[in-house]
Design an enzyme around this catalytic site. Structure first.
Site, PDB file in Angstrom:
ATOM      1  N   ASP A 136     -13.893  16.566 -59.173  1.00  0.00           N
ATOM      2  CA  ASP A 136     -15.328  16.342 -59.336  1.00  0.00           C
ATOM      3  C   ASP A 136     -15.904  15.893 -57.994  1.00  0.00           C
ATOM      4  OD1 ASP A 136     -15.121  16.810 -62.057  1.00  0.00           O
ATOM      5  OD2 ASP A 136     -15.325  14.707 -62.642  1.00  0.00           O
ATOM      6  N   MET A 137     -17.211  16.130 -57.800  1.00  0.00           N
ATOM      7  CA  MET A 137     -17.834  15.634 -56.571  1.00  0.00           C
ATOM      8  C   MET A 137     -18.635  14.380 -56.907  1.00  0.00           C
ATOM      9  SD  MET A 137     -17.806  16.046 -53.409  1.00  0.00           S
ATOM     10  CE  MET A 137     -17.377  17.719 -52.914  1.00  0.00           C
ATOM     11  N   ARG A 196     -17.066  24.860 -59.018  1.00  0.00           N
ATOM     12  CA  ARG A 196     -17.965  24.538 -60.135  1.00  0.00           C
ATOM     13  C   ARG A 196     -19.314  24.168 -59.515  1.00  0.00           C
ATOM     14  NH1 ARG A 196     -16.711  19.094 -62.521  1.00  0.00           N
ATOM     15  NH2 ARG A 196     -15.188  20.064 -63.901  1.00  0.00           N
TER      16      ARG A 196
HETATM   17  P1  FDA Z   1     -31.233  19.453 -66.330  1.00  0.00           P
HETATM   18  O1  FDA Z   1     -31.000  18.027 -66.006  1.00  0.00           O
HETATM   19  O2  FDA Z   1     -32.429  20.127 -65.779  1.00  0.00           O
HETATM   20  O3  FDA Z   1     -31.218  19.592 -67.901  1.00  0.00           O
HETATM   21  C1  FDA Z   1     -31.537  20.820 -68.557  1.00  0.00           C
HETATM   22  C2  FDA Z   1     -31.548  20.558 -70.056  1.00  0.00           C
HETATM   23  O4  FDA Z   1     -30.229  20.226 -70.489  1.00  0.00           O
HETATM   24  C3  FDA Z   1     -32.390  19.365 -70.491  1.00  0.00           C
HETATM   25  O5  FDA Z   1     -33.735  19.735 -70.689  1.00  0.00           O
HETATM   26  C4  FDA Z   1     -31.698  18.947 -71.759  1.00  0.00           C
HETATM   27  O6  FDA Z   1     -32.065  19.788 -72.826  1.00  0.00           O
HETATM   28  C5  FDA Z   1     -30.251  19.187 -71.448  1.00  0.00           C
HETATM   29  N1  FDA Z   1     -29.600  17.988 -70.868  1.00  0.00           N
HETATM   30  C6  FDA Z   1     -29.255  17.791 -69.582  1.00  0.00           C
HETATM   31  N2  FDA Z   1     -28.648  16.595 -69.428  1.00  0.00           N
HETATM   32  C7  FDA Z   1     -28.626  16.022 -70.649  1.00  0.00           C
HETATM   33  C8  FDA Z   1     -28.149  14.799 -71.130  1.00  0.00           C
HETATM   34  N3  FDA Z   1     -27.561  13.901 -70.333  1.00  0.00           N
HETATM   35  N4  FDA Z   1     -28.299  14.533 -72.454  1.00  0.00           N
HETATM   36  C9  FDA Z   1     -28.876  15.425 -73.275  1.00  0.00           C
HETATM   37  N5  FDA Z   1     -29.344  16.621 -72.869  1.00  0.00           N
HETATM   38  C10 FDA Z   1     -29.236  16.915 -71.576  1.00  0.00           C
HETATM   39  N6  FDA Z   1     -22.445  16.142 -61.286  1.00  0.00           N
HETATM   40  C11 FDA Z   1     -21.931  15.736 -60.101  1.00  0.00           C
HETATM   41  O7  FDA Z   1     -22.657  15.171 -59.276  1.00  0.00           O
HETATM   42  N7  FDA Z   1     -20.597  15.920 -59.834  1.00  0.00           N
HETATM   43  C12 FDA Z   1     -19.769  16.571 -60.708  1.00  0.00           C
HETATM   44  O8  FDA Z   1     -18.585  16.731 -60.419  1.00  0.00           O
HETATM   45  C13 FDA Z   1     -20.313  17.015 -61.946  1.00  0.00           C
HETATM   46  N8  FDA Z   1     -19.528  17.654 -62.869  1.00  0.00           N
HETATM   47  C14 FDA Z   1     -20.133  18.236 -63.971  1.00  0.00           C
HETATM   48  C15 FDA Z   1     -19.370  19.035 -64.828  1.00  0.00           C
HETATM   49  C16 FDA Z   1     -20.000  19.726 -65.856  1.00  0.00           C
HETATM   50  C17 FDA Z   1     -19.191  20.616 -66.740  1.00  0.00           C
HETATM   51  C18 FDA Z   1     -21.418  19.604 -66.049  1.00  0.00           C
HETATM   52  C19 FDA Z   1     -22.128  20.379 -67.132  1.00  0.00           C
HETATM   53  C20 FDA Z   1     -22.141  18.774 -65.249  1.00  0.00           C
HETATM   54  C21 FDA Z   1     -21.523  18.066 -64.219  1.00  0.00           C
HETATM   55  N9  FDA Z   1     -22.253  17.223 -63.389  1.00  0.00           N
HETATM   56  C22 FDA Z   1     -21.689  16.782 -62.202  1.00  0.00           C
HETATM   57  C23 FDA Z   1     -23.603  16.754 -63.806  1.00  0.00           C
HETATM   58  C24 FDA Z   1     -24.717  17.596 -63.202  1.00  0.00           C
HETATM   59  O9  FDA Z   1     -24.813  17.345 -61.821  1.00  0.00           O
HETATM   60  C25 FDA Z   1     -26.079  17.274 -63.869  1.00  0.00           C
HETATM   61  O10 FDA Z   1     -26.401  15.927 -63.634  1.00  0.00           O
HETATM   62  C26 FDA Z   1     -26.100  17.524 -65.366  1.00  0.00           C
HETATM   63  O11 FDA Z   1     -25.423  18.689 -65.706  1.00  0.00           O
HETATM   64  C27 FDA Z   1     -27.572  17.654 -65.860  1.00  0.00           C
HETATM   65  O12 FDA Z   1     -28.185  18.734 -65.243  1.00  0.00           O
HETATM   66  P2  FDA Z   1     -28.437  20.163 -65.944  1.00  0.00           P
HETATM   67  O13 FDA Z   1     -27.890  21.195 -65.026  1.00  0.00           O
HETATM   68  O14 FDA Z   1     -27.888  20.199 -67.297  1.00  0.00           O
HETATM   69  O15 FDA Z   1     -30.016  20.359 -65.886  1.00  0.00           O
END
Ligand code: FDA
Length: 320
Positions: A130-131, A182
């Site tokens: 992870d980052m 990722r």
């Molecule tokens: P965005 O925040 O724009 O959300 C889009 C939509 O998704 C929202 O409108 C809502 O419907 C839903 N949603 C998003 N977050 C939600 C929440 N917490 N609760 C409920 N609904 C939510 N970051 C990082 O810095 N280092 C890493 O190594 C990782 N690893 C990682 C692995 C995986 C598999 C995922 C999916 C995410 C990560 N992340 C991460 C987290 C990433 O950086 C980011 O903060 C989250 O995925 C939220 O961003 P979205 O891309 O979902 O979009």
């Protein structure tokens, strides 16, 4: 403002003690965490597999403060890899280098990681690093490169955060070396000289990096895969944002990329409907499954991502 405050609190020891000692908070956190024990997490993975998805297991516990603790974390991660193998689950593991001692001693951290990768290689599986926040990015790339160049471990991938200005250069560099990536937006609080402050820019950059990754997947063809469901393709698009998912799907169609040349990744407990819909359309989907007693920073980052989560948390407290 609320996001910054929650991310600040995620690292505050007093806030951790206050929130984790509170049964109600624990129950709410368990919406995002598969349980406090490995057994609970393995059960969750088994259910995820039965829904047609793969998983990546994350033993929670970033920012360890002693080498002993870092060594023990590496042992627990090795145990998870063994259990996944024993049970024949379609899953791999995700780890954080701060958990393996990065902030204490880089050499010790690298030794802990090498021990994890050795076992993963023996069992033909994969480890994703992870980052974390931007202060760790250089060291994370350095250690991954050392694992590949000095030890020959190819079974390890990295994460690129679209909010960092540097990410396009990093992505191109990693692609040259066939490193599996990722792609995420980024979950930490970063200053505007390092990361895009505006969400619209982070989203635009996410699509840009998606196109770079998918182009690379197309030109390089399929990378070697390991035991079933363990080793991901080069491009893992990790988001719950339907517009980003739609962009990736359309771009892949436009360049004639097969569905299984990429995978979508989402977090445990978030957007289950979207997870299921993608599986129904024939896309590989991997769920990130965190477990362990040290869920506090992870939980706070999930609250920070979506103010509605904090609202839900607070209002249901008052309804009690
Ligand atoms: P965005 O925040 O724009 O959300 C889009 C939509 O998704 C929202 O409108 C809502 O419907 C839903 N949603 C998003 N977050 C939600 C929440 N917490 N609760 C409920 N609904 C939510 N970051 C990082 O810095 N280092 C890493 O190594 C990782 N690893 C990682 C692995 C995986 C598999 C995922 C999916 C995410 C990560 N992340 C991460 C987290 C990433 O950086 C980011 O903060 C989250 O995925 C939220 O961003 P979205 O891309 O979902 O979009």
């Amino acid at each position: 403002m609320i996001r910054s405050l929650l991310i600040y609190l995620s690292k505050a020891e007093w806030a951790r003690r206050f929130v984790t000692g509170w049964g109600y908070a624990r129950n709410t956190a368990l919406r995002f965490v598969a349980g406090e024990t490995l057994e609970e997490a393995l059960k969750a993975v088994s259910v995820i597999n039965s829904r047609g998805m793969t998983a990546t297991l994350d033993f929670l516990g970033e920012d360890t403060t002693s080498l002993q603790e870092a060594y023990e974390s590496a042992a627990t991660i090795r145990n998870s890899i063994e259990k996944i193998d024993d049970l024949g689950l379609r899953a791999n593991v995700s780890i954080k280098l701060s958990q393996l001692g990065l902030a204490i001693n880089e050499k010790a951290c690298a030794a802990n990681l090498a021990a994890v990768l050795r076992l993963a290689a023996e069992l033909d599986t994969f480890v994703r690093i992870d980052m974390e926040d931007s202060s760790t990015v250089e060291a994370t790339f350095r250690i991954q490169k050392e694992m590949l160049d000095d030890h020959g471990y190819r079974n390890v991938g990295l994460v690129i955060q679209s909010y960092l200005y540097r990410s396009e250069d990093d992505t191109r560099e990693l692609i040259k070396r066939n490193i599996r990536i990722r792609l995420v937006k980024g979950a930490y609080q970063e200053p505007p000289n390092i990361a895009y402050p505006k969400k619209s820019d982070v989203d635009r950059e996410f699509d840009n990096l998606t196109s770079i990754l998918l182009d690379a997947s197309k030109t390089r063809g399929k990378l070697r895969s390991g035991a079933e469901g363990r080793v991901p393709p080069m491009a893992a698009i990790a988001t719950h944002d339907e517009r980003r998912v739609a962009f990736a799907k359309q771009y892949a169609i436009d360049i004639g990329l097969q569905k299984n040349a990429l995978e979508f990744q989402m977090l445990y407990g978030i957007r289950r409907n979207l997870q299921t819909a993608l599986v129904g359309e024939g896309y590989p989907v991997r769920i990130y499954v965190p477990f362990g007693a040290r869920w506090f920073p992870y939980f706070m980052r999930r609250l920070a991502e979506r103010p509605a989560n904090l609202w839900f948390f607070l209002t249901s407290l008052f309804r009690k």
